[in-house]
Design an enzyme around this catalytic site. Structure first.
Site, PDB file in Angstrom:
ATOM      1  N   HIS A   1       0.840  -1.207   0.000  1.00  0.00           N
ATOM      2  CA  HIS A   1       0.000   0.000   0.000  1.00  0.00           C
ATOM      3  C   HIS A   1       0.874   1.256   0.000  1.00  0.00           C
ATOM      4  O   HIS A   1       0.589   2.232  -0.698  1.00  0.00           O
ATOM      5  CB  HIS A   1      -0.870   0.062   1.267  1.00  0.00           C
ATOM      6  CG  HIS A   1      -1.822  -1.086   1.441  1.00  0.00           C
ATOM      7  ND1 HIS A   1      -1.691  -2.034   2.427  1.00  0.00           N
ATOM      8  CD2 HIS A   1      -2.955  -1.414   0.764  1.00  0.00           C
ATOM      9  CE1 HIS A   1      -2.692  -2.892   2.359  1.00  0.00           C
ATOM     10  NE2 HIS A   1      -3.467  -2.552   1.354  1.00  0.00           N
TER      11      HIS A   1
ATOM     12  N   ASP B   1      -3.633  -7.284  -7.509  1.00  0.00           N
ATOM     13  CA  ASP B   1      -5.025  -7.646  -7.817  1.00  0.00           C
ATOM     14  C   ASP B   1      -5.229  -7.339  -9.299  1.00  0.00           C
ATOM     15  O   ASP B   1      -5.878  -6.352  -9.663  1.00  0.00           O
ATOM     16  CB  ASP B   1      -5.972  -6.840  -6.928  1.00  0.00           C
ATOM     17  CG  ASP B   1      -5.696  -7.114  -5.458  1.00  0.00           C
ATOM     18  OD1 ASP B   1      -6.065  -8.187  -4.980  1.00  0.00           O
ATOM     19  OD2 ASP B   1      -5.060  -6.260  -4.801  1.00  0.00           O
TER      20      ASP B   1
ATOM     21  N   GLN C   1      -8.701  -6.934 -10.846  1.00  0.00           N
ATOM     22  CA  GLN C   1      -9.321  -5.696 -10.333  1.00  0.00           C
ATOM     23  C   GLN C   1      -8.786  -4.480 -11.105  1.00  0.00           C
ATOM     24  O   GLN C   1      -9.544  -3.585 -11.492  1.00  0.00           O
ATOM     25  CB  GLN C   1      -9.000  -5.564  -8.846  1.00  0.00           C
ATOM     26  CG  GLN C   1      -9.281  -4.211  -8.248  1.00  0.00           C
ATOM     27  CD  GLN C   1      -9.047  -4.201  -6.751  1.00  0.00           C
ATOM     28  OE1 GLN C   1      -9.836  -4.758  -5.995  1.00  0.00           O
ATOM     29  NE2 GLN C   1      -7.976  -3.576  -6.297  1.00  0.00           N
TER      30      GLN C   1
ATOM     31  N   ARG D   1      -4.203 -10.151   4.178  1.00  0.00           N
ATOM     32  CA  ARG D   1      -4.743 -11.456   4.585  1.00  0.00           C
ATOM     33  C   ARG D   1      -3.641 -12.455   4.941  1.00  0.00           C
ATOM     34  O   ARG D   1      -3.943 -13.527   5.463  1.00  0.00           O
ATOM     35  CB  ARG D   1      -5.643 -12.019   3.486  1.00  0.00           C
ATOM     36  CG  ARG D   1      -6.959 -11.241   3.360  1.00  0.00           C
ATOM     37  CD  ARG D   1      -7.893 -11.877   2.336  1.00  0.00           C
ATOM     38  NE  ARG D   1      -9.244 -11.351   2.421  1.00  0.00           N
ATOM     39  CZ  ARG D   1      -9.797 -10.533   1.523  1.00  0.00           C
ATOM     40  NH1 ARG D   1      -9.105 -10.144   0.465  1.00  0.00           N
ATOM     41  NH2 ARG D   1     -11.038 -10.117   1.665  1.00  0.00           N
TER      42      ARG D   1
END
Ligand code: AMP
Length: 284
Positions: free
Chosen positions: A35, A155, A158, A192
């Site tokens: 991030h 991702d 996405q 996760r």
């Protein structure tokens, strides 16, 4: 400077006072170096960067981990403050709505659906997931009106879905895809990963190692992908794999004969945790 806001009204009021273009990084929080790499790139380009932290209920299925998804706002803010020490003249505005109704009015009846791209792979396994993602990203784009928005290639599907949405709805926003940040072991960073034991993290390395092996096989003989296909078929006998597949990196089509770039996408599942990873191979 760092400013944290939690209401949509505050966000709109603040944004209406800003004339310069802004960058935007949407996340669900529990920040890690992946991030932060997105935020760093945005800060290198923009004076003001919006950073959302919102665990979006619309993108979780009924039996998924919405309730136990890690929410660590204080820790996240500390990490952003630390990064900001390298960008003393810049501003990060963290939009962290605590209540989903701040973003989605109760009983709202809008949804953005990107057909086609959303219906394969992750979309097949998680029905409604990409509509949930596209809807929240569209909403945040409308509120923040960024010039560029940063997404991780981690991702990958996405990233393609969002690019398609922006293109189809003619949104004046550039989508920037950022490289996957990994642990030293090769494991792609993910919020996760903390659901995994040390042993499982070790076991999960098979995902990246397998992708690398497929990549090697493709690079070894770009004109004949049979060896890679056979290897994938044998690998899939291990039923921890949700999928392992070579697709066209732009369309996700399995017809890759004339592809300029191939994406190797894989999901390896350990108990309820699905580890996602991918690699791209240039074919030209
Ligand atoms: P999330 O909070 O998991 O929804 O992720 C927010 C953004 O960070 C998405 O654009 C992700 O693709 C990106 N991201 C997550 N993990 C990584 C990683 N390991 N490397 C680069 N980007 C990532």
């Amino acid at each position: 400077m760092l400013k944290v806001i939690s209401s949509t009204k505050e966000l709109l009021d603040l944004r209406s006072t800003q004339r310069d273009p802004v960058g935007f990084v949407p996340t669900m929080g529990n920040l890690h170096a992946g991030h932060l790499s997105l935020l760093k790139s945005a800060l290198e380009k923009f004076q003001i960067v919006y950073f959302s932290i919102f665990v979006n209920p619309k993108q979780f299925g009924p039996n998924e981990d919405f309730n136990r998804y890690p929410r660590t706002l204080e820790q996240d803010i500390k990490l952003i403050e630390k990064l900001l020490l390298e960008f003393k003249d810049k501003t990060v505005i963290v939009f962290a709505p605590q209540d989903p109704s701040e973003v989605f009015p109760q009983d709202d009846q809008q949804s953005i659906t990107v057909t086609g791209l959303s219906e394969q792979l992750e979309g097949k396994i998680r029905p409604g997931h990409f509509a949930g993602v596209a809807t929240v990203v569209y909403k945040l784009f409308k509120l923040i009106r960024p010039t560029k928005s940063y997404f991780g290639l981690k991702d990958y599907q996405q990233y393609l879905v969002i690019k398609q949405m922006v293109r189809d709805l003619a949104l004046p926003i550039e989508i920037v895809g950022m490289p996957i940040v990994r642990e030293e072991s090769g494991l792609a960073m993910s919020s996760r990963n903390q659901y995994l034991s040390e042993e499982e993290k070790e076991q999960g390395l098979i995902l990246f190692r397998t992708l690398k092996k497929v990549e090697e096989m493709i690079n070894h003989s770009k004109n004949n992908l049979n060896q890679a296909k056979d290897f994938i078929n044998i690998t899939l006998k291990d039923n921890h794999w949700n999928y392992l597949i070579m697709v066209d990196a732009e369309t996700l089509s399995v017809d890759i004969e004339n592809s300029k770039k191939i994406a190797i996408l894989g999901v390896y599942q350990l108990r309820t945790t699905r580890l996602l990873d991918n690699l791209q191979v240039e074919m030209a």
